[in-house]
Design a protein around this motif. Structure first.
Motif, PDB file in Angstrom:
ATOM      1  N   PRO A 198       0.813  -1.224   0.000  1.00 23.07           N
ATOM      2  CA  PRO A 198       0.000   0.000   0.000  1.00 23.07           C
ATOM      3  C   PRO A 198       0.842   1.267   0.000  1.00 23.07           C
ATOM      4  O   PRO A 198       1.194   1.800   1.039  1.00 23.07           O
ATOM      5  N   VAL A 199       1.180   1.769  -1.174  1.00 21.60           N
ATOM      6  CA  VAL A 199       2.077   2.910  -1.323  1.00 21.60           C
ATOM      7  C   VAL A 199       1.289   4.214  -1.430  1.00 21.60           C
ATOM      8  O   VAL A 199       0.646   4.482  -2.453  1.00 21.60           O
ATOM      9  N   ALA A 214      -5.412  -1.300  -0.168  1.00 17.68           N
ATOM     10  CA  ALA A 214      -5.788  -0.084   0.561  1.00 17.68           C
ATOM     11  C   ALA A 214      -4.552   0.578   1.170  1.00 17.68           C
ATOM     12  O   ALA A 214      -3.733  -0.073   1.808  1.00 17.68           O
ATOM     13  N   ILE A 215      -4.414   1.879   0.959  1.00 16.56           N
ATOM     14  CA  ILE A 215      -3.279   2.612   1.509  1.00 16.56           C
ATOM     15  C   ILE A 215      -3.465   2.838   3.006  1.00 16.56           C
ATOM     16  O   ILE A 215      -4.585   2.739   3.521  1.00 16.56           O
ATOM     17  N   PRO A 216      -2.382   3.126   3.731  1.00 19.37           N
ATOM     18  CA  PRO A 216      -2.467   3.268   5.188  1.00 19.37           C
ATOM     19  C   PRO A 216      -3.513   4.273   5.667  1.00 19.37           C
ATOM     20  O   PRO A 216      -4.155   4.060   6.694  1.00 19.37           O
ATOM     21  N   GLY A 226      -6.249   3.480   8.437  1.00 23.74           N
ATOM     22  CA  GLY A 226      -6.338   4.252   9.670  1.00 23.74           C
ATOM     23  C   GLY A 226      -7.744   4.744   9.938  1.00 23.74           C
ATOM     24  O   GLY A 226      -8.260   4.617  11.054  1.00 23.74           O
ATOM     25  N   GLN A 227      -8.385   5.295   8.912  1.00 26.23           N
ATOM     26  CA  GLN A 227      -9.740   5.798   9.075  1.00 26.23           C
ATOM     27  C   GLN A 227     -10.711   4.662   9.360  1.00 26.23           C
ATOM     28  O   GLN A 227     -11.594   4.769  10.231  1.00 26.23           O
ATOM     29  N   ALA A 228     -10.549   3.545   8.649  1.00 23.62           N
ATOM     30  CA  ALA A 228     -11.438   2.400   8.860  1.00 23.62           C
ATOM     31  C   ALA A 228     -11.299   1.828  10.270  1.00 23.62           C
ATOM     32  O   ALA A 228     -12.292   1.453  10.903  1.00 23.62           O
ATOM     33  N   MET A 229     -10.059   1.782  10.768  1.00 17.48           N
ATOM     34  CA  MET A 229      -9.842   1.267  12.120  1.00 17.48           C
ATOM     35  C   MET A 229     -10.505   2.164  13.162  1.00 17.48           C
ATOM     36  O   MET A 229     -11.124   1.677  14.110  1.00 17.48           O
ATOM     37  N   VAL A 230     -10.381   3.468  12.964  1.00 15.44           N
ATOM     38  CA  VAL A 230     -10.996   4.404  13.916  1.00 15.44           C
ATOM     39  C   VAL A 230     -12.518   4.319  13.823  1.00 15.44           C
ATOM     40  O   VAL A 230     -13.208   4.368  14.854  1.00 15.44           O
ATOM     41  N   ASP A 231     -13.046   4.166  12.623  1.00 13.59           N
ATOM     42  CA  ASP A 231     -14.499   4.000  12.469  1.00 13.59           C
ATOM     43  C   ASP A 231     -14.971   2.770  13.250  1.00 13.59           C
ATOM     44  O   ASP A 231     -16.010   2.804  13.925  1.00 13.59           O
ATOM     45  N   ASN A 241       2.814   6.671   7.952  1.00 11.88           N
ATOM     46  CA  ASN A 241       1.595   7.232   7.366  1.00 11.88           C
ATOM     47  C   ASN A 241       0.351   6.699   8.067  1.00 11.88           C
ATOM     48  O   ASN A 241      -0.612   7.428   8.312  1.00 11.88           O
ATOM     49  N   GLY A 242       0.385   5.407   8.400  1.00  8.92           N
ATOM     50  CA  GLY A 242      -0.764   4.806   9.074  1.00  8.92           C
ATOM     51  C   GLY A 242      -0.977   5.377  10.466  1.00  8.92           C
ATOM     52  O   GLY A 242      -2.110   5.662  10.870  1.00  8.92           O
ATOM     53  N   ASN A 243       0.118   5.556  11.189  1.00 14.82           N
ATOM     54  CA  ASN A 243       0.013   6.121  12.535  1.00 14.82           C
ATOM     55  C   ASN A 243      -0.524   7.543  12.489  1.00 14.82           C
ATOM     56  O   ASN A 243      -1.411   7.910  13.259  1.00 14.82           O
TER      57      ASN A 243
END
Length: 214
Positions: A88-89, A105-107, A111-116, A139-141
Motif C-alpha cells: 500500500p504505497v 488499501a493505503i495506510p 487508519g480511518q477504517a480502524m478508527v471508524d 503514514n498509518g500512525n
C-alpha cells in the motif's frame, strides 16, 4: 516479509496459469518472471531496474514492502513501464506518477477504517505502536491519530517500535499501564506475532491492520 512475498508469488503464478488457460492476453500467453528482493530496499530497486531495462517486459508488479515499492517510483516513471505495487504505497495514490499504482488499501484508508470500527465499538481511548522506519507505519500512525482526534478518541500511547526487535516488553508495559480500550499495532512481519504472544492475557483488545497477512 517472506509470508507476504510467498503468498504474492503463489497468487501470481496461479493467476498467470488461469489467464493463459482462458486464452492469454490478446491471444498471447502471459509469461511471468519472479525475483526475490529479500525484503531489502536497495536490492529491490536493483532488481526492478534490471527488469525495467529489459523492453520485453510489458509491466511490473513491485514489492509488498512499502519502502521498496516507494523507492522504485522514479524508475517506473523514467522507464515508462506500468508498475503495480503489491504493497500500500501512499505516494502512488494521486496519479502524479502516471506509471505507478497500488492495488491494496493505503495506510490512510486503513487508519480511518480502524478508527471508524473503534468508534462503533464505543472505545474512548486507544494505544498505538508503529514502525517509524517504513511509510506504511508512519503514514498509518499519522492517519490513525488524526482520525482518532476527529472522532473524540484519546490516543494515550503513541509508541514507535523497532520491527527487528525480538522483545517488545517496554512498549507493551506502557500500553498496559495506560489501560486503553484497545491497542492498535502498525507493523508487518514477525514483530506482529511476537507482540501478539507477549500481549496475550492483558485483557485489552489487540487490533492489527491488513499487513498481518500471515
Amino acid at each position: 516479509f517472506a509470508p507476504l512475498g510467498s503468498g504474492d508469488k503463489a497468487a501470481i503464478e496461479q493467476q498467470g496459469k488461469a489467464i493463459n488457460a482462458a486464452g492469454g492476453v490478446l491471444g498471447r500467453d502471459l509469461e511471468v518472471t519472479i525475483k526475490d528482493d529479500k525484503t531489502d530496499v536497495p536490492q529491490s530497486v536493483t532488481e526492478y531496474n534490471q527488469l525495467a531495462a529489459d523492453k520485453s517486459y510489458t509491466a511490473i508488479l513491485s514489492s509488498s514492502n512499502v519502502s521498496a515499492s516507494t523507492a522504485i517510483g522514479p524508475s517506473a516513471e523514467s522507464n515508462k513501464i506500468p508498475t503495480i505495487a503489491l504493497g500500500p504505497v501512499s505516494d502512488f495514490k494521486d496519479g502524479k506518477n502516471k506509471y505507478a499504482f497500488t492495488c491494496v488499501a493505503i495506510p490512510e484508508l486503513y487508519g480511518q477504517a480502524m478508527v471508524d470500527y473503534m468508534q462503533a465499538q464505543g472505545y474512548k481511548s486507544i494505544a498505538v505502536a508503529y514502525t517509524d522506519k517504513d511509510p506504511y507505519g508512519t503514514n498509518g500512525n499519522a492517519a490513525t491519530v488524526a482520525a482518532a482526534k476527529a472522532a473524540g478518541i484519546d490516543v494515550v500511547v503513541d509508541e514507535p517500535i523497532d520491527v527487528a526487535a525480538t522483545d517488545f516488553t517496554p512498549a507493551i508495559t506502557k500500553v498496559k499501564a495506560a489501560k486503553p480500550d484497545a491497542f492498535l499495532v502498525w507493523v508487518a512481519g514477525p514483530a506482529s506475532v511476537i507482540i501478539t504472544k507477549q500481549f496475550a492475557g492483558s485483557g485489552i483488545p489487540l487490533l492489527m491492520t491488513g499487513a498481518e497477512a500471515s
